[in-house]
Structure formats: structure tokens, C-alpha cells
Design a protein around this motif. Structure first.
Motif, short mmCIF file in Angstrom:
data_model
loop_
_atom_site.label_atom_id
_atom_site.label_comp_id
_atom_site.label_asym_id
_atom_site.label_seq_id
_atom_site.Cartn_x
_atom_site.Cartn_y
_atom_site.Cartn_z
N TRP A 42 41.85 -14.24 -105.86
CA TRP A 42 43.26 -14.52 -106.37
C TRP A 42 43.91 -15.73 -105.81
N ASP A 43 43.42 -16.03 -104.40
CA ASP A 43 44.38 -17.18 -103.65
C ASP A 43 43.73 -18.58 -104.62
N ASP A 44 42.53 -18.44 -105.46
CA ASP A 44 42.35 -19.68 -106.27
C ASP A 44 43.17 -19.99 -107.55
N PHE A 45 44.03 -18.95 -107.95
CA PHE A 45 44.80 -19.05 -109.01
C PHE A 45 46.09 -19.43 -108.75
N ALA A 46 46.45 -20.77 -108.75
CA ALA A 46 47.54 -21.54 -108.14
C ALA A 46 48.74 -21.97 -109.30
N GLY A 47 48.36 -21.62 -110.64
CA GLY A 47 49.16 -22.00 -111.46
C GLY A 47 50.38 -20.90 -111.86
N SER A 48 51.23 -21.27 -112.70
CA SER A 48 52.20 -20.40 -113.04
C SER A 48 52.16 -20.01 -114.30
N PRO A 49 52.18 -18.74 -114.94
CA PRO A 49 52.13 -18.24 -116.21
C PRO A 49 53.55 -18.77 -117.04
N PRO A 51 56.39 -18.12 -119.60
CA PRO A 51 57.17 -16.89 -119.86
C PRO A 51 56.76 -16.26 -121.05
N THR A 52 56.27 -16.90 -122.12
CA THR A 52 56.09 -16.38 -123.19
C THR A 52 54.56 -15.63 -123.39
N ASN A 53 53.72 -16.14 -122.29
CA ASN A 53 52.26 -15.53 -122.42
C ASN A 53 52.39 -14.02 -121.86
N GLN A 54 51.78 -13.24 -122.67
CA GLN A 54 51.89 -11.82 -122.42
C GLN A 54 50.69 -11.31 -121.37
N HIS A 55 49.65 -12.04 -121.32
CA HIS A 55 48.50 -11.46 -120.50
C HIS A 55 48.91 -11.54 -119.27
N HIS A 56 47.92 -10.71 -118.76
CA HIS A 56 47.80 -10.60 -116.87
C HIS A 56 47.45 -11.79 -116.14
N PHE A 82 36.30 -24.77 -112.26
CA PHE A 82 37.35 -23.77 -112.59
C PHE A 82 38.57 -24.82 -112.13
N ASN A 83 39.82 -24.63 -112.79
CA ASN A 83 40.92 -25.30 -112.59
C ASN A 83 42.06 -24.61 -112.08
N PRO A 84 42.33 -24.63 -110.68
CA PRO A 84 43.27 -23.65 -110.10
C PRO A 84 44.61 -24.00 -110.46
N LYS A 85 45.12 -25.06 -110.75
CA LYS A 85 46.55 -25.46 -111.06
C LYS A 85 46.73 -24.75 -112.52
N GLU A 86 45.85 -24.88 -113.15
CA GLU A 86 45.97 -24.31 -114.67
C GLU A 86 45.63 -22.89 -114.71
N SER A 87 45.17 -22.16 -113.72
CA SER A 87 44.79 -20.86 -113.64
C SER A 87 45.95 -20.11 -112.92
N TRP A 88 46.11 -18.72 -113.49
CA TRP A 88 47.16 -18.11 -112.88
C TRP A 88 47.02 -16.58 -113.16
N THR A 89 47.83 -15.75 -112.42
CA THR A 89 47.72 -14.22 -112.35
C THR A 89 49.26 -13.54 -112.18
N ARG A 90 49.18 -12.67 -112.84
CA ARG A 90 50.59 -11.78 -112.56
C ARG A 90 50.06 -10.72 -111.77
N ASN A 91 49.04 -10.31 -111.48
CA ASN A 91 48.54 -9.10 -110.79
C ASN A 91 47.56 -9.37 -109.90
N LYS A 92 47.99 -9.58 -108.67
CA LYS A 92 46.83 -10.26 -107.58
C LYS A 92 46.10 -8.88 -106.90
N THR A 93 46.37 -7.81 -107.39
CA THR A 93 45.73 -6.63 -106.74
C THR A 93 44.65 -5.79 -107.32
N SER A 94 44.38 -6.22 -108.70
CA SER A 94 43.28 -5.68 -109.37
C SER A 94 41.96 -6.48 -109.42
#
Length: 182
Positions: A42-49, A51-56, A82-94
């Protein structure tokens, strides 16, 4: 002699100024090439979602292709990244969600291997011209995008555990079958 002590003194001063704690991992800022050893965290996911994107989570991957002819031989490099700046998550525990996102990256490598195989087996590649090579690349990218979409549909974005496990097994097998094109 004081010249040698000054850097030591400054570094000691800086070290003393920071408490001995585990620092937050710094998210990568450059693309990460696919390797067997590197699994996403999850540390590789550096982007921000958005607001309109409903995915996790969202995994941004790409196939980078460089091609040239040298002494009438096709030289190429196809890399899954893999592009870290464009990848994101709302759930870093799953762990299940991370496995789903990792498979998106693995699918990118699978299609990169398929493209490497096709380019390697292409007869008279340097005589074909850029239009033919671009067509092969476009076809590979189209198949890759179609399979990424199919994976999300069938696994319901990783929510269907049985389908997710089937996809993991299928991609793992196909990667092994194309190991010569790593």
C-alpha cells in the motif's frame, strides 16, 4: 584537521535532533518496473482518489515499448510498469484488495510477455516498417485493456473471492508458460 571533524560534528548534530522512531515510508515517485521479487504494498500507492470515483483503489500500470532496428535485427524492450503517482487506495488494510490490485499489475506483465514473444518471433521485422510494428503494439494494448476490464467484471473488482482465486491461478500459470519472455 578541523575539516574532518566538521562533517562528523554536523551529522552528529542532525542525528541527535531526530528522535529514534520508525519513519513513515516515502512513497515512490517514479514508475516501478514489474519483477518477480517486487510485490506491491500500500505504500506504493501515492496518488489521491478523485472524489467522484467510488472504487476502493485504482492501479495505474502501463506497457512501455521501445523498438529499433540495428544491423537489420529488431531490438526491443517492453516493460510493465506501475505508476505510484496515479495509483491510490482508500483502504490500506485490506490484503484481499491489495491482491486484486497486484493482479492488475501481473496482467500487465503477462501482456508485456505476450508482446515480447510476438516481437521476437516476427519474421523480417525490420523490413515490415513502423506501421506494422505500431499495429502489433496497438493490438497488444487493446487485448491488455480488454482483459483488465474482463478481470474486473468477472471478479467484481475482487469482491467475488472464487473468481478472484481463479484469476490469480490463471495469470500465474500463463506467466509461467511465458517465462522465457521475462
Amino acid at each position: 584537521m578541523s575539516f574532518y571533524f566538521l562533517p562528523l560534528w554536523i551529522s552528529t548534530l542532525f542525528l541527535a535532533a531526530f528522535p529514534d522512531t520508525n519513519p513513515e515510508p516515502i512513497a515512490p515517485t517514479t514508475d516501478i518496473p514489474w519483477t518477480v521479487q517486487k510485490r506491491l504494498t500500500w505504500d506504493d500507492f501515492a496518488g489521491s482518489p478523485a472524489p467522484t470515483n467510488q472504487h476502493h483503489a485504482l492501479t495505474s500500470t502501463n506497457m512501455e515499448m521501445k523498438v529499433k532496428c540495428e544491423n537489420n535485427q529488431l531490438k526491443f524492450k517492453v516493460e510493465a510498469v506501475f505508476n505510484p503517482k496515479e495509483s491510490w487506495t482508500r483502504n490500506k488494510t485490506s490484503a484481499m484488495l491489495l491482491a486484486h490490485e497486484q493482479l492488475h499489475f501481473d496482467l500487465t506483465e503477462l501482456h508485456a510477455r505476450q508482446l515480447r514473444k510476438r516481437l521476437k518471433e516476427l519474421p523480417n521485422a525490420c523490413n515490415r516498417g513502423a506501421a506494422d510494428l505500431n499495429r502489433y503494439a496497438s493490438e497488444a494494448f487493446e487485448k491488455w485493456h480488454q482483459e483488465q476490464d474482463l478481470y474486473d467484471r468477472e471478479s467484481r473488482h475482487g469482491l467475488n473471492k472464487d473468481q478472484q482465486l481463479e484469476w490469480i491461478a490463471s495469470v500465474e500459470l500463463r506467466l509461467k508458460q511465458l517465462e522465457a519472455y521475462k
